[in-house]
Design a protein around this motif. Structure first.
Motif, PDB file in Angstrom:
ATOM      1  N   ALA A 299       0.839  -1.201   0.000  1.00  0.00           N
ATOM      2  CA  ALA A 299       0.000   0.000   0.000  1.00  0.00           C
ATOM      3  C   ALA A 299       0.871   1.246   0.000  1.00  0.00           C
ATOM      4  O   ALA A 299       0.594   2.224  -0.721  1.00  0.00           O
ATOM      5  CB  ALA A 299      -0.930  -0.007   1.208  1.00  0.00           C
ATOM      6  N   ASP A 300       1.946   1.238   0.779  1.00  0.00           N
ATOM      7  CA  ASP A 300       2.850   2.385   0.823  1.00  0.00           C
ATOM      8  C   ASP A 300       3.630   2.532  -0.476  1.00  0.00           C
ATOM      9  O   ASP A 300       3.863   3.652  -0.956  1.00  0.00           O
ATOM     10  CB  ASP A 300       3.821   2.242   1.996  1.00  0.00           C
ATOM     11  N   ILE A 301       4.066   1.427  -1.051  1.00  0.00           N
ATOM     12  CA  ILE A 301       4.798   1.480  -2.316  1.00  0.00           C
ATOM     13  C   ILE A 301       3.925   2.104  -3.404  1.00  0.00           C
ATOM     14  O   ILE A 301       4.382   2.957  -4.174  1.00  0.00           O
ATOM     15  CB  ILE A 301       5.262   0.062  -2.731  1.00  0.00           C
ATOM     16  N   ARG A 302       2.653   1.702  -3.465  1.00  0.00           N
ATOM     17  CA  ARG A 302       1.751   2.274  -4.455  1.00  0.00           C
ATOM     18  C   ARG A 302       1.552   3.770  -4.240  1.00  0.00           C
ATOM     19  O   ARG A 302       1.528   4.559  -5.179  1.00  0.00           O
ATOM     20  CB  ARG A 302       0.408   1.563  -4.400  1.00  0.00           C
ATOM     21  N   ALA A 303       1.389   4.144  -2.970  1.00  0.00           N
ATOM     22  CA  ALA A 303       1.103   5.549  -2.667  1.00  0.00           C
ATOM     23  C   ALA A 303       2.314   6.444  -2.899  1.00  0.00           C
ATOM     24  O   ALA A 303       2.182   7.569  -3.390  1.00  0.00           O
ATOM     25  CB  ALA A 303       0.626   5.673  -1.221  1.00  0.00           C
ATOM     26  N   GLU A 304       3.511   5.958  -2.552  1.00  0.00           N
ATOM     27  CA  GLU A 304       4.709   6.791  -2.580  1.00  0.00           C
ATOM     28  C   GLU A 304       5.489   6.714  -3.885  1.00  0.00           C
ATOM     29  O   GLU A 304       6.192   7.654  -4.246  1.00  0.00           O
ATOM     30  CB  GLU A 304       5.630   6.404  -1.418  1.00  0.00           C
ATOM     31  N   TYR A 305       5.398   5.591  -4.595  1.00  0.00           N
ATOM     32  CA  TYR A 305       6.287   5.367  -5.735  1.00  0.00           C
ATOM     33  C   TYR A 305       5.523   5.055  -7.011  1.00  0.00           C
ATOM     34  O   TYR A 305       5.942   4.232  -7.821  1.00  0.00           O
ATOM     35  CB  TYR A 305       7.273   4.240  -5.409  1.00  0.00           C
ATOM     36  N   ASP A 306       4.420   5.730  -7.204  1.00  0.00           N
ATOM     37  CA  ASP A 306       3.623   5.563  -8.416  1.00  0.00           C
ATOM     38  C   ASP A 306       4.480   5.848  -9.653  1.00  0.00           C
ATOM     39  O   ASP A 306       5.185   6.856  -9.723  1.00  0.00           O
ATOM     40  CB  ASP A 306       2.427   6.514  -8.369  1.00  0.00           C
ATOM     41  N   SER A 307       4.451   4.914 -10.616  1.00  0.00           N
ATOM     42  CA  SER A 307       5.133   5.042 -11.919  1.00  0.00           C
ATOM     43  C   SER A 307       6.659   4.982 -11.824  1.00  0.00           C
ATOM     44  O   SER A 307       7.341   5.274 -12.811  1.00  0.00           O
ATOM     45  CB  SER A 307       4.712   6.350 -12.615  1.00  0.00           C
ATOM     46  N   GLU A 308       7.210   4.591 -10.681  1.00  0.00           N
ATOM     47  CA  GLU A 308       8.662   4.466 -10.543  1.00  0.00           C
ATOM     48  C   GLU A 308       9.075   3.002 -10.597  1.00  0.00           C
ATOM     49  O   GLU A 308       8.248   2.090 -10.526  1.00  0.00           O
ATOM     50  CB  GLU A 308       9.126   5.117  -9.239  1.00  0.00           C
TER      51      GLU A 308
END
Length: 265
Positions: free
Chosen positions: A178-187
């Motif tokens: 959930a944090d990866i999606r929120a913080e690192y979108d498109s990376e």
């Protein structure tokens, strides 16, 4: 060797995993298992000799890489160094356990990359509790009731005394995803972690059933310093592209434990 996903079609209504995506997601998620550790070497020796316990003195979190493991980590760094700039990681996360952190540190140093290494305890290895350091033989001898319960409950649901089940690890993975999606979108996100952690990522991201997950674990265990690739689809979900890739270990021996037993991972 690359392994592509091959699962039997399901003849029932398939529930969509809440962690499958369909919203913000990194462009690419790469899961890296740590390089060979001294505990992996001790585990192999214990299985070869029929010992009940691994000959190792460090606690699990402090277990270092073996000499071969350091060479494996450097080989990964050389692979990273040769990647085109637009294929290199934007974000690098790691378990705080020494064997995973050192794999990441060595690889980044050899590659000449200056990304900050972000440590996160949610991607640490599964806690085996009272069974830590014991082989299957040792568990059956010292903890016969635990061995019986593990057989009855199955590897996915069994929680050793003082430890975690794979489902417990999966809860941690759902949280960090959930944090990866929120913080690192498109990376492009690389995660350095452990065998049970990577299998839990697969459980969550692919909505695997127990039988499917256990078949993967039994037939194609995650090799040390292997790469598992997920790519974002047009709809935003993370789709498995390759699993357990070790082609980057040119001239360096690849290693993996046998699937059976409760050795170090």
């Amino acid at each position: 060797m690359a392994h592509t996903p091959e699962t039997e079609p399901r003849d029932h209504l398939e529930a969509e995993s809440l962690a499958a995506g369909r919203r913000r997601a990194p462009k690419q998620l790469v899961l890296v298992r740590h390089a060979q550790s001294v505990a992996n070497v001790a585990d192999e020796h214990a299985h070869q000799t029929g010992a009940g316990r691994l000959e190792i003195e460090t606690r699990d979190a402090d277990t270092p890489l073996s000499e071969l493991g350091e060479r494996q980590a450097r080989a990964l760094g050389e692979y990273l160094r040769e990647l085109p700039e637009d294929e290199r990681p934007d974000v690098v996360l790691s378990s705080p356990y020494v064997r995973a952190r050192r794999t990441a540190e060595i690889a980044l140093e050899v590659a000449g990359l200056d990304q900050r290494l972000v440590l996160d305890e949610r991607i640490r290895e599964r806690d085996l509790g009272v069974l830590d350091g014991y082989t299957r033989i040792g568990i059956e001898e010292k903890f016969p009731e635990e061995a019986e319960r593990r057989t009855r409950d199955g590897k996915l649901y069994y929680r050793p005394a003082g430890g975690e089940s794979w489902c417990d690890v999966a809860l941690r993975i759902r949280s960090i995803l959930a944090d990866i999606r929120a913080e690192y979108d498109s990376e492009k996100v690389w995660v350095f972690s452990h065998q049970a952690t990577i299998m839990s990522f697969r459980l969550v991201l692919e909505s695997l059933e127990e039988s499917e997950l256990m078949a993967i674990d039994r037939e194609t265990p995650v090799p040390n310093v292997s790469l598992t690739f997920y790519e974002r689809s047009r709809e935003g979900s993370l789709e498995l592209a390759e699993y357990g890739v070790t082609a980057h270990l040119e001239g360096v021996r690849a290693t993996a434990e046998p699937a059976a037993g409760e050795g170090k991972a």
